[in-house]
Design an enzyme around this catalytic site. Structure first.
Site, short mmCIF file in Angstrom:
data_model
loop_
_atom_site.label_atom_id
_atom_site.label_comp_id
_atom_site.label_asym_id
_atom_site.label_seq_id
_atom_site.Cartn_x
_atom_site.Cartn_y
_atom_site.Cartn_z
N GLU A 263 0.84 -1.20 0.00
CA GLU A 263 0.00 0.00 0.00
C GLU A 263 0.87 1.24 0.00
O GLU A 263 1.84 1.33 0.77
CB GLU A 263 -0.92 0.06 1.25
CG GLU A 263 -2.01 -0.98 1.30
CD GLU A 263 -2.87 -0.82 2.57
OE1 GLU A 263 -2.82 0.25 3.20
OE2 GLU A 263 -3.57 -1.78 2.91
N GLU A 317 -13.24 5.80 -1.20
CA GLU A 317 -14.17 5.04 -0.35
C GLU A 317 -14.90 6.02 0.57
O GLU A 317 -14.41 6.37 1.65
CB GLU A 317 -13.41 3.98 0.46
CG GLU A 317 -12.80 2.89 -0.39
CD GLU A 317 -12.17 1.80 0.44
OE1 GLU A 317 -12.87 0.83 0.78
OE2 GLU A 317 -10.97 1.93 0.76
N LYS A 320 -15.57 5.29 4.44
CA LYS A 320 -14.47 5.13 5.40
C LYS A 320 -14.66 6.08 6.57
O LYS A 320 -14.96 7.26 6.39
CB LYS A 320 -13.13 5.44 4.72
CG LYS A 320 -12.54 4.30 3.92
CD LYS A 320 -11.71 3.41 4.80
CE LYS A 320 -10.89 2.43 3.98
NZ LYS A 320 -10.09 1.54 4.83
N GLU A 326 -9.31 10.21 4.60
CA GLU A 326 -9.50 8.76 4.55
C GLU A 326 -10.44 8.34 3.43
O GLU A 326 -10.38 7.20 2.95
CB GLU A 326 -10.04 8.26 5.89
CG GLU A 326 -8.99 8.06 6.95
CD GLU A 326 -7.95 7.01 6.54
OE1 GLU A 326 -8.34 5.86 6.27
OE2 GLU A 326 -6.76 7.35 6.47
#
Length: 497
Positions: A263, A317, A320, A326
């Site tokens: 990641e 996303e 999240k 985030e």
């Protein structure tokens, strides 16, 4: 920019170069409107993304990925780790249902056992190595252990004293887990998986780490960080963290386990206290990262040894929890629209995230000036490109350098031939990009009103300082016999008229 390969090898280096180093993407699913698996795969194929990492082993995704050739890393979620780490039969059942049932139609290459277990779920750390071994044993029983690697992604925070990298070591409290884990990775020829987030390092440094150092921007040598023990120069946090992992493993006497970054990325939007979570910084980081990996630059400790890397992540996303950042690490929104257009000149077509199929042909940065000149002369002569806009006083004369003029000619030829395979090569000095090279009143073919709109992207002006050499043309009616001889001598005569 052209990244130079270092031509020396450290004697402490035992990691061999990986010819198949890649850039892939992570696919998270915490979206309020998650696209259907077939839509996800259609996006992957359109963007020529050949490696993905899933955070589970979702059956629908694995079926959609079948017969695509896309290489897939599946994951055992943390909540399943305790059960698998305590039962060989549970591990065998998991492999049977989630791997054997789909392989080889779905090209599963890796199993990630948990995610950041030591820091996110420390109570499961005691069974982590057993889980790795049980999953691997199930692969052996199915005769898949040579095709599929098993490892576990770890947070970079388990590495202490990470700069200078040569002083790095793992948190000693985790040695009872890490040493048998590293033994397992070494014996199975697997990877040490590491999540690397220069954004968080930068945010937590309170201004100590310069922004350019985190964004993989080229730095003058006097701005690079120097490891006083090895005298290695570091121009970015990414390389420093990867080398810190290598040194930390060497501290425990493991010197031949390659690092894979599972990641990394940069958020494109953040809260008011996250001013550097911007579209421009996210674009800069991920574009430079892709170029850095695919150019096989390696790290100062292991020059020329590329580090396969998964970008976090494919989609924003929105579900999240946490700060705004985030929810904004994605390359695309839920509709498959790019959050920004990556600047990938010189990196081929992988992750050319322009869903309008808008592509241009550009001169490769760092290409030999004489080769560019020969290719430019061919394009403006036998290639039948109208290069009159490049004449002094015309719309595309400035900037007057070989890179800019060659890009104009290459792109025109590329579009005039219908973007056919091989039409953007020019003996290796050209490449495709999704970044529109138009500037000012100089509009390039392919940048019309409909297809010329770049989502969340600023079209950069071409830097007139990118080449010291002004362009010199022999084209059109004045294309000389001497020029034909020079071009023929290097193989241009094989190009179609």
């Amino acid at each position: 920019m052209a990244m130079l390969l270092l031509l020396w090898v450290l004697t402490v280096s035992a990691v061999s170069a990986d010819e198949d180093a890649f850039v892939g993407v992570n696919i998270g699913t915490e979206l309020s409107d998650m696209p259907h698996p077939t839509q996800v795969v259609a996006l992957l194929k359109a963007q020529q993304i050949r490696h993905v990492r899933l955070y589970n082993a979702d059956r629908g995704m694995l079926l959609a990925l079948s017969n695509t050739g896309i290489k897939v890393a599946v994951s055992i979620p943390n909540e399943q780790l305790l059960g698998i780490g305590q039962s060989n039969s549970t591990a065998a059942n998991w492999v049977s249902q989630n791997v054997v049932a789909h392989y080889p139609a779905t090209n599963i290459t890796t199993i990630c056992v948990g995610s950041e277990v030591l820091t996110a779920l420390p109570n499961a750390a005691r069974v982590l190595v057993n889980a790795l071994k049980f999953i691997h044993s199930a692969l052996v029983a199915s005769n898949l252990d040579r095709q599929i690697k098993v490892s576990t992604p770890l947070a970079s925070s388990i590495i202490l004293d990470s700069f200078p990298p040569s002083q790095a070591f793992f948190n000693h409290s985790w040695n009872p887990v890490l040493i048998p884990m590293l033994n397992f990775l070494q014996s199975t020829d697997s990877y040490f998986m590491l999540n690397v987030y220069p954004y968080f390092d930068y945010m937590q440094s309170n201004g100590v780490i310069p922004l350019d150092y985190t964004l993989l921007k080229p730095l003058p040598s006097n701005k690079e960080a120097v490891d006083a023990n090895t005298l290695l120069h570091y121009s970015n946090v990414f390389d420093a963290m990867v080398d810190a992992a290598y040194f930390a493993m060497a501290y425990l006497n493991f010197t031949n386990i390659p690092v894979m970054v599972t990641e990394t990325g940069w958020p494109s939007k953040g809260d008011s206290y996250e001013p550097d979570a911007t579209l421009d910084n996210a674009n800069t980081y991920n574009s430079n990262l892709i170029r850095h990996v695919l150019n096989k630059t390696g790290t100062p400790k292991h020059p020329g040894v590329s580090v396969s890397t998964y970008i976090y992540e494919l989609y924003n996303e929105d579900m999240k929890p946490g700060p705004v950042s985030e929810k904004n690490w994605g390359l695309f929104d839920a509709n498959g629209v790019p959050v920004y257009i990556l600047h990938l000149t010189g990196s081929g077509s992988v992750l050319a995230n322009d869903t309008t199929n808008q592509t241009f042909c550009t001169a490769k940065e760092g290409a030999d000036a004489k080769m560019l000149q020969a290719a430019l002369d061919w394009a403006c002569g036998p290639g039948k490109v109208d290069c009159s806009p490049l004449l002094q006083g015309q719309t595309c004369y400035e900037p007057d350098n070989i890179f800019a003029h060659a890009t104009y000619a290459f792109n025109t030829y590329y579009h005039q031939t219908g973007k056919t395979p091989g039409s953007c090569d020019f003996n290796g000095v050209a490449t495709t990009t999704t970044t529109n090279p138009s500037h000012g009143s100089c509009l390039y073919l392919g940048s019309g009103d409909k297809n010329g709109t770049l989502l969340n992207s600023t079209i950069p002006a071409m830097d007139s300082k990118s080449s010291d050499s002004p362009a010199k043309f022999v084209y059109g009616n004045v294309f000389s016999a001497a020029a034909y001889i020079v071009i023929g001598a290097i193989g241009w005569s094989a190009l179609p008229l």
